[in-house]
Design a protein around this motif. Structure first.
Motif, short mmCIF file in Angstrom:
data_model
loop_
_atom_site.label_atom_id
_atom_site.label_comp_id
_atom_site.label_asym_id
_atom_site.label_seq_id
_atom_site.Cartn_x
_atom_site.Cartn_y
_atom_site.Cartn_z
N LYS A 1 -7.27 -0.13 -1.62
CA LYS A 1 -8.62 0.12 -1.48
C LYS A 1 -9.37 1.46 -2.28
O LYS A 1 -10.41 1.43 -2.98
CB LYS A 1 -9.17 0.08 0.11
CG LYS A 1 -10.70 0.31 0.31
CD LYS A 1 -10.93 0.35 1.63
CE LYS A 1 -12.46 0.36 1.88
NZ LYS A 1 -12.79 0.62 3.34
N ALA A 2 -8.66 2.53 -1.99
CA ALA A 2 -9.08 3.76 -2.70
C ALA A 2 -8.95 3.69 -4.38
O ALA A 2 -10.00 4.35 -5.03
CB ALA A 2 -8.20 4.94 -2.23
N ILE A 3 -8.01 2.95 -4.66
CA ILE A 3 -7.68 2.98 -6.24
C ILE A 3 -9.04 2.16 -6.65
O ILE A 3 -9.48 2.49 -7.67
CB ILE A 3 -6.42 2.33 -6.45
CG1 ILE A 3 -5.21 3.11 -6.01
CG2 ILE A 3 -6.19 2.10 -7.91
CD1 ILE A 3 -3.92 2.45 -6.08
N ARG A 4 -9.26 1.15 -6.01
CA ARG A 4 -10.38 0.37 -6.59
C ARG A 4 -11.66 0.92 -6.68
O ARG A 4 -12.52 0.94 -7.58
CB ARG A 4 -10.45 -1.21 -5.66
CG ARG A 4 -9.44 -2.15 -5.63
CD ARG A 4 -9.90 -3.36 -5.04
NE ARG A 4 -8.85 -4.27 -5.21
CZ ARG A 4 -7.90 -4.54 -4.19
NH1 ARG A 4 -7.80 -3.91 -3.02
NH2 ARG A 4 -7.05 -5.42 -4.21
N LYS B 1 -11.66 3.38 -9.37
CA LYS B 1 -11.95 2.61 -10.86
C LYS B 1 -13.12 1.69 -10.78
O LYS B 1 -13.36 1.07 -11.80
CB LYS B 1 -10.52 1.84 -11.18
CG LYS B 1 -9.22 2.77 -11.27
CD LYS B 1 -7.99 1.93 -11.54
CE LYS B 1 -6.88 2.78 -11.89
NZ LYS B 1 -6.94 3.48 -13.20
N GLY B 2 -13.80 1.78 -9.81
CA GLY B 2 -15.21 0.97 -9.81
C GLY B 2 -14.83 -0.62 -9.83
O GLY B 2 -15.79 -1.27 -10.16
N LEU B 3 -13.78 -1.03 -8.93
CA LEU B 3 -13.54 -2.31 -8.78
C LEU B 3 -13.97 -2.98 -7.48
O LEU B 3 -14.10 -2.06 -6.66
CB LEU B 3 -12.15 -2.50 -9.06
CG LEU B 3 -11.34 -2.21 -10.45
CD1 LEU B 3 -10.04 -2.68 -10.25
CD2 LEU B 3 -12.01 -3.26 -11.48
N LYS B 4 -14.19 -4.06 -7.24
CA LYS B 4 -14.54 -4.86 -6.22
C LYS B 4 -13.52 -5.29 -5.50
O LYS B 4 -12.36 -5.24 -5.98
CB LYS B 4 -15.36 -6.21 -6.46
CG LYS B 4 -16.76 -5.80 -7.14
CD LYS B 4 -17.48 -7.24 -7.68
CE LYS B 4 -18.67 -6.79 -8.39
NZ LYS B 4 -19.49 -8.13 -8.62
N LYS B 5 -13.58 -5.37 -4.24
CA LYS B 5 -12.34 -6.03 -3.47
C LYS B 5 -12.00 -7.12 -3.78
O LYS B 5 -10.54 -7.23 -3.47
CB LYS B 5 -13.01 -6.16 -2.01
CG LYS B 5 -11.90 -6.56 -1.13
CD LYS B 5 -12.54 -6.44 0.63
CE LYS B 5 -11.60 -6.88 1.48
NZ LYS B 5 -12.09 -7.04 2.92
N SER B 6 -12.76 -8.07 -4.45
CA SER B 6 -11.85 -9.37 -4.73
C SER B 6 -11.18 -9.27 -6.14
O SER B 6 -10.53 -9.93 -6.53
CB SER B 6 -13.22 -10.31 -5.00
OG SER B 6 -13.95 -9.89 -5.78
N GLN B 7 -11.43 -7.97 -6.89
CA GLN B 7 -10.63 -8.08 -7.84
C GLN B 7 -9.29 -7.51 -7.83
O GLN B 7 -9.07 -6.39 -7.26
CB GLN B 7 -11.54 -7.03 -8.94
CG GLN B 7 -12.94 -7.46 -9.40
CD GLN B 7 -13.66 -6.46 -10.08
OE1 GLN B 7 -14.08 -5.43 -9.51
NE2 GLN B 7 -14.08 -6.88 -11.43
N ASN C 1 0.96 -1.24 0.05
CA ASN C 1 -0.12 -0.25 0.10
C ASN C 1 0.65 1.17 -0.11
O ASN C 1 0.41 2.47 -0.73
CB ASN C 1 -1.15 -0.09 1.17
CG ASN C 1 -2.33 -0.46 0.88
OD1 ASN C 1 -2.73 -0.28 -0.35
ND2 ASN C 1 -2.91 -1.02 1.75
N HIS C 2 1.82 1.47 0.73
CA HIS C 2 2.93 2.40 0.51
C HIS C 2 3.40 2.56 -0.64
O HIS C 2 3.40 3.94 -1.27
CB HIS C 2 3.99 2.19 1.72
CG HIS C 2 3.83 2.40 3.04
ND1 HIS C 2 2.93 1.82 3.87
CD2 HIS C 2 4.10 3.46 3.79
CE1 HIS C 2 2.76 2.15 5.02
NE2 HIS C 2 3.37 3.42 4.95
N GLY C 3 3.76 1.61 -1.44
CA GLY C 3 3.80 1.99 -2.91
C GLY C 3 3.13 2.25 -3.66
O GLY C 3 3.13 3.22 -4.60
N TYR C 4 1.83 1.94 -3.42
CA TYR C 4 0.64 2.38 -4.08
C TYR C 4 0.53 3.83 -3.94
O TYR C 4 0.13 4.79 -4.71
CB TYR C 4 -0.67 1.78 -3.94
CG TYR C 4 -0.86 0.45 -4.77
CD1 TYR C 4 -0.52 0.10 -6.06
CD2 TYR C 4 -1.17 -0.90 -4.05
CE1 TYR C 4 -0.60 -0.94 -6.84
CE2 TYR C 4 -1.36 -2.04 -4.73
CZ TYR C 4 -1.23 -2.09 -6.25
OH TYR C 4 -1.34 -3.09 -6.81
N MET C 5 0.58 4.17 -2.60
CA MET C 5 0.11 5.67 -2.01
C MET C 5 0.98 6.64 -2.59
O MET C 5 0.74 7.59 -3.24
CB MET C 5 0.06 5.78 -0.64
CG MET C 5 -1.12 5.03 -0.11
SD MET C 5 -1.28 5.27 1.63
CE MET C 5 0.18 4.27 2.35
#
Length: 210
Positions: A113-116, A119-125, A100-104
């Protein structure tokens, strides 16, 4: 202690290529054998990068490039996980925080979670499965550079590893901005790459089907 002129038989050990790499990269480069080893691995790494670039440059379509880069991200994430573990990121929850630190860093403060959600993605995606070639390339660069920095600087400790990942992600984001590129959180999604089947057509180039 062994007296002058005395000898002692030593056991031989066969090491994997990766074990040799870790030993050489963390040894004293002032020693000739270490310097030669570090040069060898640097050259081999660069040759591999060139071969990959040649393969990538032969791809013609967005689908082909995305498929190729998805595989590269998978491979480099495995290497990054090894480097993170060496730094002290061991438990699954710790690795999730590390990622998550890399993503942030790369996505302007957004975690997975925020990126999903954006972009309208589900938690499982799984995020990388829906990235196009530009977004995948940015994440490959983030992963490779973080892996290299963790190993090169012998970073130890979860907090330091997390900060390193964030800083590298931020640098990649800054580079995209300086080049006038689209920020990764604003790039469009693609169809789930895992649904594609890699087949060969008559011209020996890659095509994709459901």
């Amino acid at each position: 202690m062994i007296g002058s002129g005395a000898t002692r038989e030593l056991e031989s050990a066969k090491l994997s290529r990766y074990a040799c790499y870790l030993i050489v990269q963390n040894a004293d480069p002032a020693k000739e054998v270490v310097a030669l080893g570090q040069t060898y691995f640097a050259v081999q790494t660069r040759l591999q990068e060139i071969r990959q670039m040649e393969e990538y440059n032969q791809l013609n379509t967005e689908d082909e490039k995305s498929f190729f880069l998805r595989g590269e991200l998978t491979r480099n994430n495995l290497l990054l996980a090894e480097a993170a573990k060496t730094a002290g990121v061991v438990e699954p929850i710790d690795y999730a925080i590390f990622q998550n630190h890399g993503y942030m860093g790369l996505y302007g403060g957004l975690d997975a979670k925020a990126i999903r959600e954006k972009k309208g993605l589900k938690k499982s995606q799984n995020l990388p499965d829906y990235m196009g070639s530009s977004e995948l390339a940015a994440n490959v660069f983030r992963a490779t550079q973080t892996d290299d920095k963790l190993r090169r600087e012998n970073i130890v400790g979860k907090e330091k590893a997390n900060q390193t990942h964030f800083e590298v992600g931020t640098k990649v984001r800054q580079t995209i901005q300086e080049l006038g590129g689209t920020m990764p959180e604003n790039l469009p999604m693609v169809e789930n790459i895992r649904n594609w089947k890699r087949v060969k057509n008559g011209s020996n180039s890659l095509v994709f089907s459901d």
